[in-house]
Scaffold this active site. Structure first.
Site, PDB file in Angstrom:
ATOM      1  N   ASP A  67       0.815  -1.205   0.000  1.00 18.57           N
ATOM      2  CA  ASP A  67       0.000   0.000   0.000  1.00 18.57           C
ATOM      3  C   ASP A  67       0.853   1.262   0.000  1.00 18.57           C
ATOM      4  OD1 ASP A  67       0.968  -0.304   2.613  1.00 18.57           O
ATOM      5  OD2 ASP A  67      -0.973  -0.983   3.386  1.00 18.57           O
ATOM      6  N   ASN A 136      -7.784  -3.247  14.701  1.00 18.60           N
ATOM      7  CA  ASN A 136      -9.150  -3.636  14.346  1.00 18.60           C
ATOM      8  C   ASN A 136      -9.174  -4.821  13.385  1.00 18.60           C
ATOM      9  OD1 ASN A 136      -8.263  -2.424  12.001  1.00 18.60           O
ATOM     10  ND2 ASN A 136      -9.821  -0.813  11.966  1.00 18.60           N
ATOM     11  N   HIS A 138      -7.402  -5.067  10.621  1.00 16.30           N
ATOM     12  CA  HIS A 138      -7.182  -4.759   9.210  1.00 16.30           C
ATOM     13  C   HIS A 138      -5.836  -5.319   8.743  1.00 16.30           C
ATOM     14  CE1 HIS A 138      -5.062  -0.865  10.487  1.00 16.30           C
ATOM     15  NE2 HIS A 138      -4.209  -1.386   9.620  1.00 16.30           N
ATOM     16  N   GLU A 143     -10.025  -2.101   5.657  1.00 16.98           N
ATOM     17  CA  GLU A 143     -10.685  -1.806   6.928  1.00 16.98           C
ATOM     18  C   GLU A 143     -11.911  -2.711   7.135  1.00 16.98           C
ATOM     19  OE1 GLU A 143      -9.490   0.149   9.068  1.00 16.98           O
ATOM     20  OE2 GLU A 143      -8.380   1.786   8.101  1.00 16.98           O
TER      21      GLU A 143
END
Length: 250
Positions: A67, A136, A138, A143
């Site tokens: 990314d 979380n 991810h 997400e």
């Protein structure tokens, strides 16, 4: 999924680096999928050390990164291209033209994402994909709630992810709100996946990813469906797995 417990961050980094080194030795012209963030820094340092000792060469390796922040130049100190140069590429013999990171300044981000997926196909796919894991659950910038069927795409970062990344910028306002990221479909296309996790603050996410249902609310849970995943974590990060009775290797 194979799970290895290491005593601390240093031991985790060395164990993970050894798995990547083995992949490089077995396939010296292979394709590595690489990740950024604080967790992989130690393993990159170990790979650099082995290279400098003459034990490892990356001369034929091709790499693709997961990314990049949208809107950041490659020279920006918080761009992921800059991170990779500083922590790995500038210190080993990988050819610059064989390192691939998404262009955060692309005039057409969607076209950049499509071209990146095409590049991965032309390289023959990723042989070993390195991943971290967010609080979380991810992976990359996928997400909770993101579609598992997406390839590389533009992602709007969650408030929690923005908060987590704030420490790298002078203020929260400077944290980019979007990124270009390989999607779950892209990640799951790798032949092998290596996940690294460290710290007690990741214990909940790790437990939900490994023992919970496969759900887009915990993106890392999809790794349960991949045929070749290795998770390497320190004792703190794996603590709740052990409480849940999940077998781990030493």
């Amino acid at each position: 999924m194979r799970i290895y417990e290491c005593a601390d961050y240093r031991a985790m980094s060395r164990r993970a680096a050894s798995l990547i080194a083995a992949q490089v030795v077995l396939n010296p012209e292979g394709v590595l999928g690489l990740a950024t963030g604080s967790t992989p820094i130690g393993l990159y340092s170990q790979l650099v050390e082995w290279y400098k000792q003459g034990d490892l060469s990356f001369a034929g390796i091709r790499s693709v990164n997961l990314d990049e922040y949208l809107g950041l130049a490659p020279t920006h100190e918080q761009s992921y291209r800059y991170f990779m140069q500083q922590n790995l590429f500038d210190h080993i013999d990988i050819k610059p033209e064989n390192t691939h990171v998404l262009n955060g300044l692309a005039a057409d981000p969607d076209a950049e994402c499509a071209a990146y997926d095409q590049l991965i196909r032309e390289l023959g796919g990723v042989d070993l994909q390195l991943l971290g894991m967010g609080h979380n659950g991810h992976i990359a910038f996928n997400e909770p709630g993101d579609n598992f069927g997406l390839g590389t795409h533009v992602v709007s970062l969650s408030e929690r992810t923005i908060d987590a990344n704030q420490r790298f910028f002078e203020s929260r306002d400077q944290v980019p709100r979007q990124a270009l990221s390989m999607g779950i479909k892209s990640i799951m296309g790798a032949r092998r996946i290596l996940v690294v996790v460290s710290g007690e603050d990741k214990a909940d996410a790790v437990c939900r990813a490994v023992t919970g249902p496969v759900t887009d609310q915990v993106p890392a849970s999809v790794l349960q469906l991949h045929p070749d995943v290795t998770l390497v974590g320190d004792t703190a990060a794996l603590s709740k797995l052990k409480e849940a009775g999940v077998p781990v290797c030493g």
